[in-house]
Design an enzyme around this catalytic site. Structure first.
Site, short mmCIF file in Angstrom:
data_model
loop_
_atom_site.label_atom_id
_atom_site.label_comp_id
_atom_site.label_asym_id
_atom_site.label_seq_id
_atom_site.Cartn_x
_atom_site.Cartn_y
_atom_site.Cartn_z
N CYS A 17 -43.34 7.90 19.15
CA CYS A 17 -42.01 7.28 18.95
C CYS A 17 -40.84 8.22 19.24
O CYS A 17 -39.68 7.79 19.26
CB CYS A 17 -41.90 6.75 17.53
SG CYS A 17 -41.84 8.04 16.26
N CYS A 32 -42.77 13.54 17.98
CA CYS A 32 -43.88 12.57 17.92
C CYS A 32 -44.04 11.98 19.32
O CYS A 32 -43.09 11.42 19.88
CB CYS A 32 -43.57 11.47 16.90
SG CYS A 32 -44.76 10.10 16.94
N CYS A 79 -43.36 6.47 12.47
CA CYS A 79 -44.37 5.50 12.94
C CYS A 79 -45.75 5.73 12.31
O CYS A 79 -46.68 4.99 12.59
CB CYS A 79 -44.47 5.51 14.46
SG CYS A 79 -45.20 7.02 15.13
N CYS A 96 -46.31 11.49 11.46
CA CYS A 96 -44.93 11.12 11.78
C CYS A 96 -44.39 10.22 10.66
O CYS A 96 -44.98 9.17 10.37
CB CYS A 96 -44.88 10.38 13.11
SG CYS A 96 -43.24 9.75 13.53
N GLU A 106 -45.08 24.55 30.27
CA GLU A 106 -43.85 25.12 29.74
C GLU A 106 -43.53 26.42 30.46
O GLU A 106 -44.43 27.17 30.83
CB GLU A 106 -44.01 25.41 28.24
CG GLU A 106 -43.98 24.18 27.36
CD GLU A 106 -44.12 24.55 25.89
OE1 GLU A 106 -43.15 24.37 25.14
OE2 GLU A 106 -45.21 25.01 25.50
N ASP A 128 -51.51 20.64 18.93
CA ASP A 128 -51.56 21.06 20.33
C ASP A 128 -51.71 19.89 21.30
O ASP A 128 -51.08 19.88 22.37
CB ASP A 128 -52.71 22.05 20.53
CG ASP A 128 -52.52 23.32 19.70
OD1 ASP A 128 -51.37 23.74 19.53
OD2 ASP A 128 -53.53 23.87 19.21
N ASP A 176 -50.59 22.54 27.29
CA ASP A 176 -50.02 23.39 26.24
C ASP A 176 -50.85 24.67 26.18
O ASP A 176 -52.04 24.63 25.88
CB ASP A 176 -50.06 22.66 24.89
CG ASP A 176 -49.44 23.50 23.78
OD1 ASP A 176 -48.34 24.06 24.01
OD2 ASP A 176 -50.04 23.59 22.68
#
Length: 372
Positions: free
Chosen positions: A326, A323, A346, A343, A270, A353, A186
């Site tokens: 999950c 997340c 979960c 989250c 990305e 990051d 990232d």
């Protein structure tokens, strides 16, 4: 291990004598003149092919005798650059070719390697000297050995009035040993990158370290009479600082990209639309300084050279909002001020990051499986 032939460039600073400096400057001016002359001719009539323009070069040399004083191959290369620019324009990959300016364009010229019938070579390297057409033997700061078969050399004059060469060779490269390691990256501004295994690489903020010095020199430059000797002295000092910043940044990007390529078999990043991001005036300077595009370019060609895989995922993939445990998507995390979140499904606690880099890795591995 497999080997492959790749195009590779070695860059060095050269230290020409005064006569060689004059000839380099004259050569740069001549290739610019040839490019602009035939571009103007193309505007008046219509563009002809490289071969048609190349046949007109001898006539042009008779008309302008000073064109004979420089490397003839570099003039042909200038026409090839014009031909390439027109081909890109016709394919819709770029705008109509623009005239080259002494102020705005890179000051450089390119010459090709060839072997004469007598057996002598147009370009040779011996110890810390390189032989170049018309220039003869020029000293250069040899920081490493040049291996491979020389294809061409670009001679460049920087804004700081320093001279450099880029020696392009075809070289046999051995692939690195394969590993089972895969990593998601990232890219950011606060930290340069965060990996899926939790490693954080700080943003060197190269430009910010020299901003005060650049600002002082800009103020001094504004007070000088334009084109005066003192104006040029300050302008040269300013160019040297910018050149130093660029070199530090380039060194950082090369070392980091090489480290990641050596340690991992698969790297996922990305696809960033940097041009669009630069429209944000608040972040434009920081985004330019961090050089994400150049970093990804380095990863890309090094992965190809050394038998590794670079996977680019879609720009709009919501890596920060998902997340990584999950898969639940929390859209509120789109707000950049949210650095840590829980989250609701979960109840995993996420660092923004690190979570994003884990999602980038998972998405990349899915794309990898789907493509096989």
């Amino acid at each position: 291990m497999q080997t492959k032939i790749v195009d590779k460039a070695y860059s060095f600073r050269i230290t020409p004598n005064k006569k060689q400096e004059e000839l380099i400057n004259k050569n740069i001016g001549c290739v610019r003149f040839v490019f602009n002359h035939f571009l103007a001719q193309s505007k008046d009539d219509k563009y002809l092919s490289y071969s048609k323009f190349a046949t007109q070069l001898p006539k042009l040399k008779k008309e302008y005798n000073w064109l004979r004083e420089v490397d003839s191959i570099s003039l042909q290369q200038s026409l090839k650059d014009l031909d390439k620019a027109f081909k890109r324009f016709f394919k819709g990959l770029g705008g109509f070719p623009k005239f080259k300016s002494k102020k705005n364009n890179k000051q450089s010229y390119r010459t090709q390697y060839f072997k004469r019938s007598s057996g002598t070579e147009s370009i040779e390297i011996k110890d810390n000297k390189i032989k170049l057409p018309k220039l003869g033997w020029v000293k250069f700061r040899k920081s490493r050995e040049v291996t491979g078969k020389i294809q061409n050399v670009t001679i460049r004059k920087s804004k700081a009035n320093k001279y450099y060469i880029s020696v392009c060779v075809q070289e046999e490269v051995e692939e690195l040993p394969q590993t089972d390691k895969a990593i998601g990256i990232d890219l950011g501004l606060k930290d340069f990158l965060i990996t899926s295994n939790g490693e954080v690489v700080s943003n060197p903020r190269t430009l910010s370290k020299y901003e005060n010095k650049i600002a002082r020199l800009n103020k001094r430059l504004a007070k000088k009479e334009e084109n005066s000797n003192n104006w040029y002295k300050v302008k040269n000092k300013l160019a040297r600082v910018h050149e130093k910043v660029a070199n530090i940044r380039k060194d950082f990007l090369h070392k980091l990209s090489t480290k990641l390529i050596r340690e991992n078999q698969t790297i996922v990043v990305e696809s960033l639309k940097v041009k669009n991001m630069l429209k944000n005036s608040r972040l434009a300077k920081s985004i330019s300084d961090v050089s994400w595009s150049k970093f990804v370019d380095y990863l890309s060609y090094k992965a190809e050279w050394y038998g590794k895989e670079l996977i680019k995922i879609d720009t709009f993939f919501p890596s920060s909002q998902l997340c990584s445990e999950c898969g639940y998507q929390k859209k509120e995390v789109k707000d950049l001020s949210v650095r840590e979140w829980e989250c609701p499904k979960c109840h995993s606690i996420h660092d923004r990051d690190i979570n994003a880099s884990k999602n980038i890795l998972q998405q990349g591995l899915q794309l990898q499986l789907a493509s096989r």
